[in-house]
Scaffold this active site. Structure first.
Site, PDB file in Angstrom:
ATOM      1  N   GLY A  13      43.050  28.064 -12.661  1.00  0.00           N
ATOM      2  CA  GLY A  13      42.462  29.398 -12.674  1.00  0.00           C
ATOM      3  C   GLY A  13      43.377  30.495 -13.162  1.00  0.00           C
ATOM      4  O   GLY A  13      43.227  31.656 -12.758  1.00  0.00           O
ATOM      5  N   MET A  91      35.383  22.056 -16.569  1.00  0.00           N
ATOM      6  CA  MET A  91      35.550  20.767 -17.262  1.00  0.00           C
ATOM      7  C   MET A  91      34.307  19.901 -17.324  1.00  0.00           C
ATOM      8  O   MET A  91      34.398  18.734 -17.693  1.00  0.00           O
ATOM      9  CB  MET A  91      36.703  19.988 -16.613  1.00  0.00           C
ATOM     10  CG  MET A  91      38.056  20.673 -16.722  1.00  0.00           C
ATOM     11  SD  MET A  91      38.507  21.192 -18.407  1.00  0.00           S
ATOM     12  CE  MET A  91      38.743  19.587 -19.146  1.00  0.00           C
ATOM     13  N   LEU A  94      27.795  20.852 -20.073  1.00  0.00           N
ATOM     14  CA  LEU A  94      26.564  21.426 -19.518  1.00  0.00           C
ATOM     15  C   LEU A  94      25.337  20.993 -20.326  1.00  0.00           C
ATOM     16  O   LEU A  94      25.399  20.868 -21.549  1.00  0.00           O
ATOM     17  CB  LEU A  94      26.689  22.955 -19.498  1.00  0.00           C
ATOM     18  CG  LEU A  94      27.821  23.450 -18.582  1.00  0.00           C
ATOM     19  CD1 LEU A  94      28.240  24.866 -18.935  1.00  0.00           C
ATOM     20  CD2 LEU A  94      27.394  23.357 -17.116  1.00  0.00           C
ATOM     21  N   HIS A 110      38.265  28.168 -25.473  1.00  0.00           N
ATOM     22  CA  HIS A 110      38.667  26.811 -25.825  1.00  0.00           C
ATOM     23  C   HIS A 110      40.053  26.835 -26.449  1.00  0.00           C
ATOM     24  O   HIS A 110      40.318  27.647 -27.345  1.00  0.00           O
ATOM     25  CB  HIS A 110      37.655  26.210 -26.802  1.00  0.00           C
ATOM     26  CG  HIS A 110      38.018  24.816 -27.217  1.00  0.00           C
ATOM     27  ND1 HIS A 110      37.791  23.725 -26.399  1.00  0.00           N
ATOM     28  CD2 HIS A 110      38.610  24.336 -28.329  1.00  0.00           C
ATOM     29  CE1 HIS A 110      38.228  22.642 -27.008  1.00  0.00           C
ATOM     30  NE2 HIS A 110      38.731  22.977 -28.184  1.00  0.00           N
ATOM     31  N   GLU A 175      45.518  33.261 -24.404  1.00  0.00           N
ATOM     32  CA  GLU A 175      44.204  33.245 -23.748  1.00  0.00           C
ATOM     33  C   GLU A 175      44.070  34.412 -22.768  1.00  0.00           C
ATOM     34  O   GLU A 175      42.993  35.004 -22.644  1.00  0.00           O
ATOM     35  CB  GLU A 175      43.993  31.927 -22.994  1.00  0.00           C
ATOM     36  CG  GLU A 175      43.881  30.727 -23.900  1.00  0.00           C
ATOM     37  CD  GLU A 175      43.566  29.438 -23.139  1.00  0.00           C
ATOM     38  OE1 GLU A 175      43.189  29.499 -21.958  1.00  0.00           O
ATOM     39  OE2 GLU A 175      43.705  28.364 -23.745  1.00  0.00           O
TER      40      GLU A 175
HETATM   41  N1  NHR Z   1      28.748  22.630 -22.385  1.00  0.00           N
HETATM   42  C1  NHR Z   1      28.056  22.863 -23.502  1.00  0.00           C
HETATM   43  N2  NHR Z   1      26.762  22.473 -23.518  1.00  0.00           N
HETATM   44  N3  NHR Z   1      28.571  23.451 -24.599  1.00  0.00           N
HETATM   45  C2  NHR Z   1      29.877  23.828 -24.595  1.00  0.00           C
HETATM   46  O1  NHR Z   1      30.347  24.403 -25.679  1.00  0.00           O
HETATM   47  C3  NHR Z   1      30.687  23.591 -23.461  1.00  0.00           C
HETATM   48  C4  NHR Z   1      30.065  22.978 -22.347  1.00  0.00           C
HETATM   49  C5  NHR Z   1      30.814  22.696 -21.191  1.00  0.00           C
HETATM   50  C6  NHR Z   1      32.165  22.997 -21.145  1.00  0.00           C
HETATM   51  C7  NHR Z   1      34.272  23.739 -22.225  1.00  0.00           C
HETATM   52  C8  NHR Z   1      34.909  22.663 -23.127  1.00  0.00           C
HETATM   53  C9  NHR Z   1      36.282  23.080 -23.644  1.00  0.00           C
HETATM   54  O2  NHR Z   1      36.562  24.273 -23.813  1.00  0.00           O
HETATM   55  C10 NHR Z   1      32.788  23.559 -22.261  1.00  0.00           C
HETATM   56  C11 NHR Z   1      32.054  23.882 -23.402  1.00  0.00           C
HETATM   57  C12 NHR Z   1      34.730  19.662 -20.822  1.00  0.00           C
HETATM   58  C13 NHR Z   1      34.633  18.600 -21.717  1.00  0.00           C
HETATM   59  C14 NHR Z   1      34.492  17.176 -21.247  1.00  0.00           C
HETATM   60  O3  NHR Z   1      34.586  16.242 -22.027  1.00  0.00           O
HETATM   61  C15 NHR Z   1      34.660  18.900 -23.081  1.00  0.00           C
HETATM   62  C16 NHR Z   1      34.747  20.224 -23.499  1.00  0.00           C
HETATM   63  C17 NHR Z   1      34.819  21.263 -22.587  1.00  0.00           C
HETATM   64  C18 NHR Z   1      34.817  20.984 -21.245  1.00  0.00           C
HETATM   65  N4  NHR Z   1      34.216  16.951 -19.936  1.00  0.00           N
HETATM   66  C19 NHR Z   1      34.018  15.629 -19.315  1.00  0.00           C
HETATM   67  C20 NHR Z   1      32.535  15.438 -18.962  1.00  0.00           C
HETATM   68  O4  NHR Z   1      32.130  14.263 -18.922  1.00  0.00           O
HETATM   69  C21 NHR Z   1      34.787  15.504 -18.033  1.00  0.00           C
HETATM   70  C22 NHR Z   1      36.244  15.662 -18.213  1.00  0.00           C
HETATM   71  C23 NHR Z   1      36.998  15.837 -16.881  1.00  0.00           C
HETATM   72  O5  NHR Z   1      36.361  15.966 -15.817  1.00  0.00           O
HETATM   73  O6  NHR Z   1      38.244  15.885 -16.930  1.00  0.00           O
HETATM   74  O7  NHR Z   1      31.803  16.416 -18.670  1.00  0.00           O
HETATM   75  O8  NHR Z   1      37.115  22.194 -23.960  1.00  0.00           O
HETATM   76  C1  GAR Z   2      42.838  26.802 -20.467  1.00  0.00           C
HETATM   77  O1  GAR Z   2      43.876  26.600 -21.377  1.00  0.00           O
HETATM   78  C2  GAR Z   2      41.499  26.628 -21.153  1.00  0.00           C
HETATM   79  O2  GAR Z   2      41.481  27.050 -22.491  1.00  0.00           O
HETATM   80  C3  GAR Z   2      41.325  25.153 -21.080  1.00  0.00           C
HETATM   81  O3  GAR Z   2      41.866  24.758 -19.850  1.00  0.00           O
HETATM   82  C4  GAR Z   2      42.826  25.708 -19.407  1.00  0.00           C
HETATM   83  C5  GAR Z   2      42.412  26.212 -18.061  1.00  0.00           C
HETATM   84  O4  GAR Z   2      43.487  26.803 -17.409  1.00  0.00           O
HETATM   85  N1  GAR Z   2      39.957  24.801 -21.141  1.00  0.00           N
HETATM   86  C6  GAR Z   2      39.570  23.567 -21.396  1.00  0.00           C
HETATM   87  O5  GAR Z   2      40.341  22.685 -21.740  1.00  0.00           O
HETATM   88  C7  GAR Z   2      38.097  23.325 -21.235  1.00  0.00           C
HETATM   89  N2  GAR Z   2      37.838  21.956 -21.439  1.00  0.00           N
HETATM   90  P1  GAR Z   2      43.241  27.731 -16.131  1.00  0.00           P
HETATM   91  O6  GAR Z   2      42.432  26.938 -15.124  1.00  0.00           O
HETATM   92  O7  GAR Z   2      44.612  27.994 -15.619  1.00  0.00           O
HETATM   93  O8  GAR Z   2      42.544  28.965 -16.583  1.00  0.00           O
END
Ligand code: NHR
Ligand code: GAR
Length: 219
Positions: A13, A91, A94, A110, A175
């Site tokens: 966070g 993470m 959605l 991201h 960020e």
């Molecule tokens: N959902 C949608 N529909 N569209 C986006 O653009 C999203 C989203 C949900 C999250 C953040 C994203 C990033 O910034 C985000 C963007 C999680 C994963 C992932 O693979 C990928 C991208 C992002 C966040 N998650 C796994 C899953 O099965 C779990 C991984 C874990 O728990 O460590 O959901 O990178």
């Molecule tokens: C941030 O660097 C963000 O861009 C990244 O995770 C970190 C969160 O840090 N986001 C992702 O990788 C989404 N999949 P924080 O919890 O300290 O803000």
């Protein structure tokens, strides 16, 4: 009326902290009204608590599928009556139903120069690809993972021999400037999603997003 923000987190966070600090000032255009984590032990929940912000957890493992988790998450979010929902290190991918419900009021930050390096482990992947630069991008969230219209990008140069941890630390510092700025723009009514195009002050944002360094140099 100040913009009501709900922040979704999964971890430490630090982006949440940057938003809290940036918005907790006199005449702020926005305030964080709730924080939700899918992980009960996320340190970001303690940050919310310390700032006096209501917080909740919703464990995705308690649900049989993504749709039912997202329906419950949507109910929890909507109880806070947000104008804007921010993913900050959230993470869980959605579902289409969820992102449609929040269309135009759901942003993500991201850790890459999108459209490069969608998904996870972006810092190592930028290094492995031999990229000269890397960074972070704020974008509208759509069905397409990390594929929604770009709003704002900040970049850092990669130095020879740099390791992923050091690159990640630099990108994270960036960020903490990008996300509060974008949140303030939204709160001031300056950001919109029209059809599939992000707009700033009513003008279409280029597909590659606005660049922080252009804004700072007054271009
Ligand atoms: N959902 C949608 N529909 N569209 C986006 O653009 C999203 C989203 C949900 C999250 C953040 C994203 C990033 O910034 C985000 C963007 C999680 C994963 C992932 O693979 C990928 C991208 C992002 C966040 N998650 C796994 C899953 O099965 C779990 C991984 C874990 O728990 O460590 O959901 O990178
Ligand atoms: C941030 O660097 C963000 O861009 C990244 O995770 C970190 C969160 O840090 N986001 C992702 O990788 C989404 N999949 P924080 O919890 O300290 O803000």
């Amino acid at each position: 009326m100040s913009c009501r923000i709900v922040v979704l987190i999964s971890g430490s966070g630090t982006n949440l902290q940057a938003l809290i600090d940036n918005l907790a000032v006199p005449d702020s255009p926005a305030r964080i009204v709730g924080v939700i984590s899918n992980k009960a032990d996320a340190y970001g929940l303690q940050r919310a608590g310390a700032a006096g912000i209501p917080f909740d957890t919703l464990n995705h493992r308690d649900f049989i599928d993504r749709e039912s988790f997202d329906r419950a998450l949507q109910q929890q979010i909507d109880a806070f009556q947000p104008d804007l929902v921010l993913l900050a290190g959230f993470m869980r991918i959605l579902t289409p139903g969820f992102v449609t419900h929040y269309r135009g009021r759901l942003l993500n930050i991201h850790p890459s120069l999108l459209p490069k390096h969608k998904g996870l482990q972006t810092h190592q992947r930028a290094l492995d690809a031999g990229d000269a630069e890397h960074g972070a991008t704020v974008h509208f969230v759509t069905e397409e993972l990390d594929g929604g219209p770009l709003i704002l990008q900040g970049r850092v140069q990669i130095t020879p021999g740099q390791e992923a941890a050091s690159l990640a630390a630099e990108v994270q510092q960036l960020e903490y400037r990008l996300y509060p700025l974008a949140a303030r723009w939204f709160a001031a009514g300056r950001l919109q999603l029209n059809d599939d195009r992000a707009c700033f002050d009513g003008n279409p944002i280029p597909p590659s997003g606005l660049r922080l360094e252009d804004l700072e140099s007054g271009i």
